[in-house]
Design a protein around this motif. Structure first.
Motif, PDB file in Angstrom:
ATOM      1  N   PRO A  84       7.818  10.351  -0.661  1.00  0.00           N
ATOM      2  CA  PRO A  84       8.248   9.743  -1.926  1.00  0.00           C
ATOM      3  C   PRO A  84       7.853   8.269  -1.985  1.00  0.00           C
ATOM      4  O   PRO A  84       7.860   7.574  -0.971  1.00  0.00           O
ATOM      5  CB  PRO A  84       9.780   9.903  -1.884  1.00  0.00           C
ATOM      6  N   SER A  85       7.511   7.801  -3.170  1.00  0.00           N
ATOM      7  CA  SER A  85       7.205   6.384  -3.436  1.00  0.00           C
ATOM      8  C   SER A  85       5.987   5.880  -2.653  1.00  0.00           C
ATOM      9  O   SER A  85       5.846   4.678  -2.445  1.00  0.00           O
ATOM     10  CB  SER A  85       8.430   5.500  -3.111  1.00  0.00           C
ATOM     11  N   GLU A  86       5.120   6.773  -2.230  1.00  0.00           N
ATOM     12  CA  GLU A  86       3.946   6.350  -1.478  1.00  0.00           C
ATOM     13  C   GLU A  86       2.819   5.896  -2.403  1.00  0.00           C
ATOM     14  O   GLU A  86       2.761   6.279  -3.584  1.00  0.00           O
ATOM     15  CB  GLU A  86       3.422   7.495  -0.602  1.00  0.00           C
ATOM     16  N   SER A  87       1.935   5.071  -1.873  1.00  0.00           N
ATOM     17  CA  SER A  87       0.671   4.763  -2.537  1.00  0.00           C
ATOM     18  C   SER A  87      -0.375   5.680  -1.900  1.00  0.00           C
ATOM     19  O   SER A  87      -0.670   5.558  -0.708  1.00  0.00           O
ATOM     20  CB  SER A  87       0.295   3.291  -2.340  1.00  0.00           C
TER      21      SER A  87
ATOM     22  N   TYR B  44      10.073   9.317   6.517  1.00  0.00           N
ATOM     23  CA  TYR B  44      11.011   9.173   5.400  1.00  0.00           C
ATOM     24  C   TYR B  44      12.184   8.276   5.766  1.00  0.00           C
ATOM     25  O   TYR B  44      12.661   7.483   4.950  1.00  0.00           O
ATOM     26  CB  TYR B  44      11.511  10.560   4.986  1.00  0.00           C
TER      27      TYR B  44
ATOM     28  N   GLU C 290       2.558  13.960   2.351  1.00  0.00           N
ATOM     29  CA  GLU C 290       3.006  13.158   1.225  1.00  0.00           C
ATOM     30  C   GLU C 290       4.466  12.731   1.401  1.00  0.00           C
ATOM     31  O   GLU C 290       5.289  13.466   1.953  1.00  0.00           O
ATOM     32  CB  GLU C 290       2.838  13.926  -0.085  1.00  0.00           C
TER      33      GLU C 290
ATOM     34  N   HIS D 268       1.093  -2.481   0.463  1.00  0.00           N
ATOM     35  CA  HIS D 268       2.216  -1.660   0.010  1.00  0.00           C
ATOM     36  C   HIS D 268       3.036  -1.166   1.204  1.00  0.00           C
ATOM     37  O   HIS D 268       2.534  -1.105   2.329  1.00  0.00           O
ATOM     38  CB  HIS D 268       1.701  -0.471  -0.798  1.00  0.00           C
ATOM     39  N   GLN D 269       4.295  -0.798   0.953  1.00  0.00           N
ATOM     40  CA  GLN D 269       5.150  -0.408   2.068  1.00  0.00           C
ATOM     41  C   GLN D 269       4.782   0.952   2.643  1.00  0.00           C
ATOM     42  O   GLN D 269       4.755   1.139   3.856  1.00  0.00           O
ATOM     43  CB  GLN D 269       6.626  -0.408   1.650  1.00  0.00           C
TER      44      GLN D 269
END
Length: 300
Positions: A106-109, A83, A104, A231-232
């Motif tokens: 936040p903002s993950e693909s 994070y 999991e 993706h980041q």
């Protein structure tokens, strides 16, 4: 002072407590007046514990291992680091290989890999490095991965190399012609077709291979399109693959190798700022990873 506050606000005050209180003792704990260290202030870092900061840009390498007993907080620590990493290094890319499905962010693909998922992984994607890549070497590497994960014999490994090389040639991908390497790589759907054709021709080794690879063919995760790794923050959820021995190890090794190959082509890191972090919970699942051993030895 919070405790004192509630004691003084007791609903039934004692008359004796209404007298002037005794003066408080002199303070013994004072704020730290010394300047913060370079790691904490100028360079920054990720807080791991009491005054313990981790700064991957200031170390010889960015590897980190989290060790502890079951329930000690390894997974949560890993998530906390993941994070904070984009905050500390805005350009960093995070690839999470999640064997339990609980990492999991936040903002993950998020890409779950299971029988119903539209996502897959293609171990046959070619290393484009002209000095050490191409379809022939990729076929050898994939056969070695399968040999370890599925306990193949030497003859089966050799037959697998020949089958994979044939699949590349059928797509027009030739070792001596690097311009063809960017052609869309075959998948294990092509491998299955080639094996079945050889079985019809009476090839006994192909019959044995079909049995070894039956679970891979049935699950289908090695025949579906692989999502982009651009993706980041990306999480590959491999938790459903644990029911079939070998599948999660093959998927993880394929991903790690692709990332290593792409970074080799990109060249050395000049500014010492890591480009990608691979997060692996339950790393015992990839204890036989040849690619991880190469990364450990070369990136230090």
């Amino acid at each position: 002072m919070v405790i004192n506050y509630f004691l003084l606000r007791s609903p039934v005050p004692n008359p004796q407590s209404l007298t002037m209180p005794k003066p408080l003792p002199a303070a013994t704990l004072k704020p730290n007046q010394t300047k913060k260290s370079t790691t904490e202030s100028a360079l920054g870092g990720i807080l791991l514990g009491d005054k313990v900061y981790w700064n991957p840009t200031a170390l010889p390498n960015g590897h980190i291992a989290i060790i502890g007993a079951s329930g000690s907080g390894k997974t949560q620590t890993l998530k906390a680091i993941a994070y904070e990493l984009p905050r500390f290094i805005p350009s960093v890319r995070i690839i999470t290989i999640d064997f339990h499905g609980d990492l999991e962010l936040p903002s993950e693909s998020h890409y779950p890999l299971n029988m119903e998922s539209p996502y897959g992984i293609n171990p046959l994607i070619i290393d484009l490095d002209t000095k050490g890549g191409g379809p022939s070497l990729q076929a050898i590497a994939v056969a070695a991965i399968l040999k370890k994960a599925l306990t193949m014999g030497v003859n089966q490994e050799g037959a697998m190399i020949d089958i994979l090389t044939t699949c590349y040639k059928q797509r027009g991908i030739i070792q001596d012609e690097p311009a063809t390497w960017t052609t869309i790589a075959p998948t294990f759907a092509d491998v299955r077709i080639e094996i079945e054709a050889r079985i019809e021709d009476g090839c006994k080794e192909s019959s044995k291979l079909a049995l070894k690879l039956a679970a891979m063919f049935e699950y289908g995760i090695f025949t579906r399109p692989q999502p982009s790794l651009d993706h980041q923050i990306i999480r590959f959820d491999l938790s459903a693959l644990g029911k079939v021995p070998g599948l999660s190890a093959i998927a993880a090794e394929a991903l790690i190798k692709q990332l290593m190959d792409s970074h080799r082509i990109a060249g050395e890191i000049e500014d010492k700022i890591p480009k990608t972090f691979i997060l692996i919970d339950e790393c015992k699942e990839v204890k036989n990873s040849k690619t991880l051993n190469i990364i450990y030895k070369n990136l230090h």
